[in-house]
Design a protein around this motif. Structure first.
Motif, PDB file in Angstrom:
ATOM      1  N   GLY A   1      29.098  39.470   9.988  1.00 47.39           N
ATOM      2  CA  GLY A   1      28.635  40.008   8.715  1.00 47.39           C
ATOM      3  C   GLY A   1      28.493  41.517   8.715  1.00 47.39           C
ATOM      4  O   GLY A   1      28.428  42.147   7.655  1.00 47.39           O
ATOM      5  N   LEU A   2      28.450  42.113   9.910  1.00 46.69           N
ATOM      6  CA  LEU A   2      28.311  43.564  10.009  1.00 46.69           C
ATOM      7  C   LEU A   2      29.651  44.281  10.069  1.00 46.69           C
ATOM      8  O   LEU A   2      29.698  45.513  10.049  1.00 46.69           O
ATOM      9  CB  LEU A   2      27.486  43.928  11.253  1.00 46.69           C
TER      10      LEU A   2
ATOM     11  N   PRO B   1      47.517  41.790  -1.859  1.00 45.92           N
ATOM     12  CA  PRO B   1      46.117  41.400  -1.637  1.00 45.92           C
ATOM     13  C   PRO B   1      45.705  41.536  -0.174  1.00 45.92           C
ATOM     14  O   PRO B   1      46.550  41.559   0.724  1.00 45.92           O
ATOM     15  CB  PRO B   1      46.097  39.933  -2.074  1.00 45.92           C
ATOM     16  N   ILE B   2      44.407  41.629   0.053  1.00 42.83           N
ATOM     17  CA  ILE B   2      43.845  41.661   1.403  1.00 42.83           C
ATOM     18  C   ILE B   2      42.874  40.495   1.528  1.00 42.83           C
ATOM     19  O   ILE B   2      41.938  40.372   0.730  1.00 42.83           O
ATOM     20  CB  ILE B   2      43.104  42.988   1.674  1.00 42.83           C
ATOM     21  N   TYR B   3      43.109  39.630   2.495  1.00 43.76           N
ATOM     22  CA  TYR B   3      42.253  38.463   2.701  1.00 43.76           C
ATOM     23  C   TYR B   3      41.159  38.853   3.695  1.00 43.76           C
ATOM     24  O   TYR B   3      41.303  38.692   4.909  1.00 43.76           O
ATOM     25  CB  TYR B   3      43.088  37.288   3.199  1.00 43.76           C
ATOM     26  N   THR B   4      40.075  39.377   3.149  1.00 44.87           N
ATOM     27  CA  THR B   4      39.041  39.999   3.974  1.00 44.87           C
ATOM     28  C   THR B   4      38.431  39.053   5.001  1.00 44.87           C
ATOM     29  O   THR B   4      38.217  39.438   6.152  1.00 44.87           O
ATOM     30  CB  THR B   4      37.932  40.573   3.079  1.00 44.87           C
ATOM     31  N   ARG B   5      38.128  37.822   4.607  1.00 46.73           N
ATOM     32  CA  ARG B   5      37.506  36.885   5.545  1.00 46.73           C
ATOM     33  C   ARG B   5      38.442  36.583   6.710  1.00 46.73           C
ATOM     34  O   ARG B   5      38.030  36.538   7.869  1.00 46.73           O
ATOM     35  CB  ARG B   5      37.131  35.586   4.824  1.00 46.73           C
ATOM     36  N   MET B   6      39.724  36.395   6.407  1.00 50.18           N
ATOM     37  CA  MET B   6      40.694  36.095   7.455  1.00 50.18           C
ATOM     38  C   MET B   6      40.847  37.275   8.409  1.00 50.18           C
ATOM     39  O   MET B   6      40.971  37.102   9.625  1.00 50.18           O
ATOM     40  CB  MET B   6      42.051  35.744   6.836  1.00 50.18           C
ATOM     41  N   VAL B   7      40.824  38.486   7.862  1.00 55.03           N
ATOM     42  CA  VAL B   7      40.941  39.683   8.702  1.00 55.03           C
ATOM     43  C   VAL B   7      39.756  39.778   9.656  1.00 55.03           C
ATOM     44  O   VAL B   7      39.909  40.073  10.846  1.00 55.03           O
ATOM     45  CB  VAL B   7      41.026  40.954   7.831  1.00 55.03           C
ATOM     46  N   LYS B   8      38.561  39.500   9.151  1.00 54.76           N
ATOM     47  CA  LYS B   8      37.372  39.553  10.001  1.00 54.76           C
ATOM     48  C   LYS B   8      37.418  38.483  11.089  1.00 54.76           C
ATOM     49  O   LYS B   8      37.068  38.737  12.242  1.00 54.76           O
ATOM     50  CB  LYS B   8      36.115  39.392   9.143  1.00 54.76           C
ATOM     51  N   GLU B   9      37.866  37.284  10.722  1.00 57.35           N
ATOM     52  CA  GLU B   9      37.986  36.207  11.706  1.00 57.35           C
ATOM     53  C   GLU B   9      38.985  36.603  12.791  1.00 57.35           C
ATOM     54  O   GLU B   9      38.799  36.309  13.977  1.00 57.35           O
ATOM     55  CB  GLU B   9      38.442  34.914  11.021  1.00 57.35           C
TER      56      GLU B   9
ATOM     57  N   GLY C   1      39.392  55.182  13.027  1.00 57.32           N
ATOM     58  CA  GLY C   1      38.183  54.381  13.212  1.00 57.32           C
ATOM     59  C   GLY C   1      38.370  53.013  12.615  1.00 57.32           C
ATOM     60  O   GLY C   1      39.335  52.742  11.908  1.00 57.32           O
ATOM     61  N   GLY C   2      37.435  52.104  12.903  1.00 55.31           N
ATOM     62  CA  GLY C   2      37.562  50.764  12.356  1.00 55.31           C
ATOM     63  C   GLY C   2      36.566  49.836  13.006  1.00 55.31           C
ATOM     64  O   GLY C   2      35.811  50.230  13.858  1.00 55.31           O
TER      65      GLY C   2
END
Length: 214
Positions: free
Chosen positions: A41-42, A82-90, A213-214
């Motif tokens: 979540g961070l 589009p950017i699939y944010t949840r998938m990127v974080k996973e 950065g990232g």
């Protein structure tokens, strides 16, 4: 005389890139712990920014050809998608680089568990072949393997290039680059002192290709 016909070759719908499959499905789903001990979540995404080459050209910054010559058009077109944010974080939580060291450690682990495997090939050990460094992660229980060839094919560019590190000691190239980038070579090293054209180009690079950065 009877005529014969051949069936037209069709592309495998599950392997549109015509490369080794990205997804490997085993008999049972894989359960994998996060590679990084971090609160998902961070995580903050730093999405690439769309680039309007036409507007830049009107304002005197015409460097689209630099990217076109290297086949990057498709990549910049993808930035509009589009950017699939949840998938990127996973992905970032579970991804890891699988290189020569990783392959050797995998073999050593297999031999430790079964000493009779000593001297066997990876295939004989029941392990996947190792041909190059790849990125691996597990998504929804399925192992995903991404290679440089996959990325090159997706972007429509050649899977070839040169390592910048190979030129780090080449004084000739460094001097030539400094003359091109800076009006005053004594100020070399800071992006804000570059010529305006290269300052804008630098911003495109760090926002879309080589983020700091990232």
């Amino acid at each position: 005389m009877a005529s014969s016909s051949t069936q037209p070759s069709t592309q495998n719908p599950l392997n549109l890139l015509d490369l080794p499959p990205i997804a490997t499905i085993y008999k049972s789903l894989i359960v994998m712990e996060d590679t990084y001990v971090f609160n998902i979540g961070l995580l903050k995404l730093r999405p690439e920014r769309m680039v309007d080459f036409e507007s830049l050209k009107i304002n005197g910054f015409d460097f689209e050809e630099m990217f076109t010559a290297q086949g990057w058009n498709k990549y910049f077109d993808m930035l509009n998608g589009p950017i699939y944010t949840r998938m990127v974080k996973e992905f970032w939580m579970k991804a890891h680089v699988f290189d020569k060291v990783s392959a050797r450690m995998e073999e050593e682990k297999a031999i430790k568990e079964n000493p009779s495997l000593a001297g066997k090939t990876r295939a004989e050990m029941g392990l996947c072949d190792f041909n190059e460094t790849v990125v691996k992660f597990v998504l929804a229980g399925i192992e995903i393997t991404i290679s440089r060839a996959h990325i090159a094919k997706l972007l429509g560019i050649r899977d070839a290039g040169k390592r910048i590190a190979d030129y780090k000691n080449e004084v000739y190239y460094r001097q030539s680059i400094k003359k091109e980038l800076y009006e005053d070579e004594s100020l070399a090293g800071k992006s804000k002192f570059m010529k305006d054209f290269y300052v804008v180009l630098f911003k495109v690079l760090i926002n879309n290709i080589i983020p700091r950065g990232g």
